[in-house]
Design a protein around this motif. Structure first.
Motif, PDB file in Angstrom:
ATOM      1  N   PHE A   1     -13.460 -21.669  61.433  1.00  0.00           N
ATOM      2  CA  PHE A   1     -13.433 -22.570  62.394  1.00  0.00           C
ATOM      3  C   PHE A   1     -14.110 -22.115  63.441  1.00  0.00           C
ATOM      4  O   PHE A   1     -14.003 -21.141  64.059  1.00  0.00           O
ATOM      5  N   ARG A   2     -15.470 -23.027  63.665  1.00  0.00           N
ATOM      6  CA  ARG A   2     -16.358 -22.829  65.046  1.00  0.00           C
ATOM      7  C   ARG A   2     -15.857 -23.905  65.949  1.00  0.00           C
ATOM      8  O   ARG A   2     -16.143 -25.106  65.635  1.00  0.00           O
ATOM      9  N   LEU A   3     -15.509 -23.512  67.324  1.00  0.00           N
ATOM     10  CA  LEU A   3     -14.974 -24.510  68.162  1.00  0.00           C
ATOM     11  C   LEU A   3     -16.051 -24.298  69.327  1.00  0.00           C
ATOM     12  O   LEU A   3     -16.576 -23.025  69.925  1.00  0.00           O
ATOM     13  N   THR A   4     -16.453 -25.279  69.773  1.00  0.00           N
ATOM     14  CA  THR A   4     -17.401 -25.286  71.203  1.00  0.00           C
ATOM     15  C   THR A   4     -16.655 -25.675  72.579  1.00  0.00           C
ATOM     16  O   THR A   4     -15.907 -26.809  72.185  1.00  0.00           O
ATOM     17  N   PHE A   5     -16.755 -24.914  73.319  1.00  0.00           N
ATOM     18  CA  PHE A   5     -15.890 -24.902  74.637  1.00  0.00           C
ATOM     19  C   PHE A   5     -16.715 -25.804  75.642  1.00  0.00           C
ATOM     20  O   PHE A   5     -17.825 -25.454  76.053  1.00  0.00           O
ATOM     21  N   TYR A   6     -15.976 -26.833  76.295  1.00  0.00           N
ATOM     22  CA  TYR A   6     -16.691 -27.729  77.326  1.00  0.00           C
ATOM     23  C   TYR A   6     -15.869 -27.600  78.448  1.00  0.00           C
ATOM     24  O   TYR A   6     -14.710 -27.951  78.398  1.00  0.00           O
ATOM     25  N   ALA A   7     -16.141 -27.207  79.635  1.00  0.00           N
ATOM     26  CA  ALA A   7     -15.517 -27.150  80.654  1.00  0.00           C
ATOM     27  C   ALA A   7     -15.562 -28.413  81.568  1.00  0.00           C
ATOM     28  O   ALA A   7     -16.554 -29.259  81.187  1.00  0.00           O
ATOM     29  N   SER A   8     -14.657 -28.913  82.487  1.00  0.00           N
ATOM     30  CA  SER A   8     -14.636 -29.919  83.216  1.00  0.00           C
ATOM     31  C   SER A   8     -15.971 -30.133  83.983  1.00  0.00           C
ATOM     32  O   SER A   8     -16.229 -28.903  84.581  1.00  0.00           O
ATOM     33  N   ARG A   9     -16.561 -31.229  83.927  1.00  0.00           N
ATOM     34  CA  ARG A   9     -17.894 -31.136  84.782  1.00  0.00           C
ATOM     35  C   ARG A   9     -17.821 -31.154  86.019  1.00  0.00           C
ATOM     36  O   ARG A   9     -18.596 -30.685  87.160  1.00  0.00           O
ATOM     37  N   LEU A  10     -16.556 -31.499  86.733  1.00  0.00           N
ATOM     38  CA  LEU A  10     -15.933 -31.352  88.135  1.00  0.00           C
ATOM     39  C   LEU A  10     -16.024 -29.919  88.392  1.00  0.00           C
ATOM     40  O   LEU A  10     -16.466 -29.322  89.416  1.00  0.00           O
ATOM     41  N   ASP A  11     -15.638 -29.070  87.552  1.00  0.00           N
ATOM     42  CA  ASP A  11     -15.167 -27.705  88.058  1.00  0.00           C
ATOM     43  C   ASP A  11     -16.644 -27.066  87.817  1.00  0.00           C
ATOM     44  O   ASP A  11     -16.886 -26.035  88.548  1.00  0.00           O
ATOM     45  N   LEU A  12     -17.298 -27.655  86.761  1.00  0.00           N
ATOM     46  CA  LEU A  12     -18.755 -26.829  86.863  1.00  0.00           C
ATOM     47  C   LEU A  12     -19.675 -26.849  88.262  1.00  0.00           C
ATOM     48  O   LEU A  12     -20.422 -26.197  88.568  1.00  0.00           O
ATOM     49  N   ALA A  13     -19.587 -28.097  88.495  1.00  0.00           N
ATOM     50  CA  ALA A  13     -20.196 -28.599  89.641  1.00  0.00           C
ATOM     51  C   ALA A  13     -19.517 -27.699  90.929  1.00  0.00           C
ATOM     52  O   ALA A  13     -20.496 -27.145  91.882  1.00  0.00           O
ATOM     53  N   HIS A  14     -18.274 -27.290  90.972  1.00  0.00           N
ATOM     54  CA  HIS A  14     -17.690 -26.793  91.998  1.00  0.00           C
ATOM     55  C   HIS A  14     -18.301 -25.157  91.685  1.00  0.00           C
ATOM     56  O   HIS A  14     -18.604 -24.801  93.086  1.00  0.00           O
ATOM     57  N   LEU A  15     -18.083 -24.638  90.851  1.00  0.00           N
ATOM     58  CA  LEU A  15     -18.713 -23.408  90.390  1.00  0.00           C
ATOM     59  C   LEU A  15     -19.925 -23.138  90.686  1.00  0.00           C
ATOM     60  O   LEU A  15     -20.401 -22.160  91.135  1.00  0.00           O
ATOM     61  N   ALA A  16     -20.901 -24.043  90.405  1.00  0.00           N
ATOM     62  CA  ALA A  16     -22.156 -23.990  90.610  1.00  0.00           C
ATOM     63  C   ALA A  16     -22.523 -23.970  92.354  1.00  0.00           C
ATOM     64  O   ALA A  16     -23.542 -23.469  92.590  1.00  0.00           O
ATOM     65  N   SER A  17     -21.781 -24.586  93.079  1.00  0.00           N
ATOM     66  CA  SER A  17     -22.198 -24.584  94.383  1.00  0.00           C
ATOM     67  C   SER A  17     -21.293 -23.556  95.179  1.00  0.00           C
ATOM     68  O   SER A  17     -21.759 -23.399  96.356  1.00  0.00           O
ATOM     69  N   GLU A  18     -20.678 -22.472  94.510  1.00  0.00           N
ATOM     70  CA  GLU A  18     -20.255 -21.346  95.097  1.00  0.00           C
ATOM     71  C   GLU A  18     -21.252 -20.428  95.325  1.00  0.00           C
ATOM     72  O   GLU A  18     -22.101 -20.204  94.532  1.00  0.00           O
TER      73      GLU A  18
END
Length: 159
Positions: free
Chosen positions: A142-159
């Motif tokens: 099985f190959r699974l792709t991981f997708y984070a919450s877009r809200l969390d990505l935006a928060h992490l990008a602003s850090e």
């Protein structure tokens, strides 16, 4: 309309709205999301966009349940061939207790549980690895792709 009603209507239209919840992203961040989302169907994009903070989504890209989606919204999500696994992957290439997805606040990690065939992160066998948006995790065939919450990505990008 009376004079005072007209004045109130003009003031209401001129007043700034305090309910705007729109987030803006840098062009670099938006390009990163677009590149990851290029292989994602419109329905999958909607599911990813709707993820609340502190959650993530795994989408099976290869394997018997291709297209299946699994929500990661607990501190520990087990993966394996055992019927009680949170993510049940029914194939002999998957150990009964194969791996776990661990949540640390807004970040996620995958951890192998000593499985026979191993757990792979972006093609490399790992014991544990922090997950990044768009990363591929392989459990058995099985190959699974991981997708984070877009809200969390935006928060992490602003850090």
């Amino acid at each position: 309309m009376g004079n005072s009603e007209e004045q109130r209507e003009r003031e209401r239209k001129a007043a700034p709205e305090n309910t705007d919840t729109t987030m803006t992203f840098s062009q670099e961040f938006a390009a990163h999301l677009a590149a990851i989302d290029a292989d994602v169907s419109a329905e999958e994009q909607e599911a990813i966009a709707a993820l609340p903070s502190g959650s993530a989504l795994l989408i099976v890209r290869r394997g018997p349940n291709s297209g299946a989606r699994f929500l990661l919204d607990a501190d520990v999500t087990s993966v394996g061939r055992h019927p009680n696994a949170d993510i049940f992957l029914d194939d002999v290439t998957v150990s009964r207790r194969h791996a776990e997805f661990l949540r640390h606040g807004r970040r996620f990690e995958v951890k192998d549980l000593g499985s026979l065939n191993g757990t792979y992160f972006d093609g490399v066998r790992i014991e544990s690895a922090p997950l990044t948006d768009g990363a591929e995790v392989q459990v058995g065939k099985f190959r699974l792709t991981f997708y984070a919450s877009r809200l969390d990505l935006a928060h992490l990008a602003s850090e």
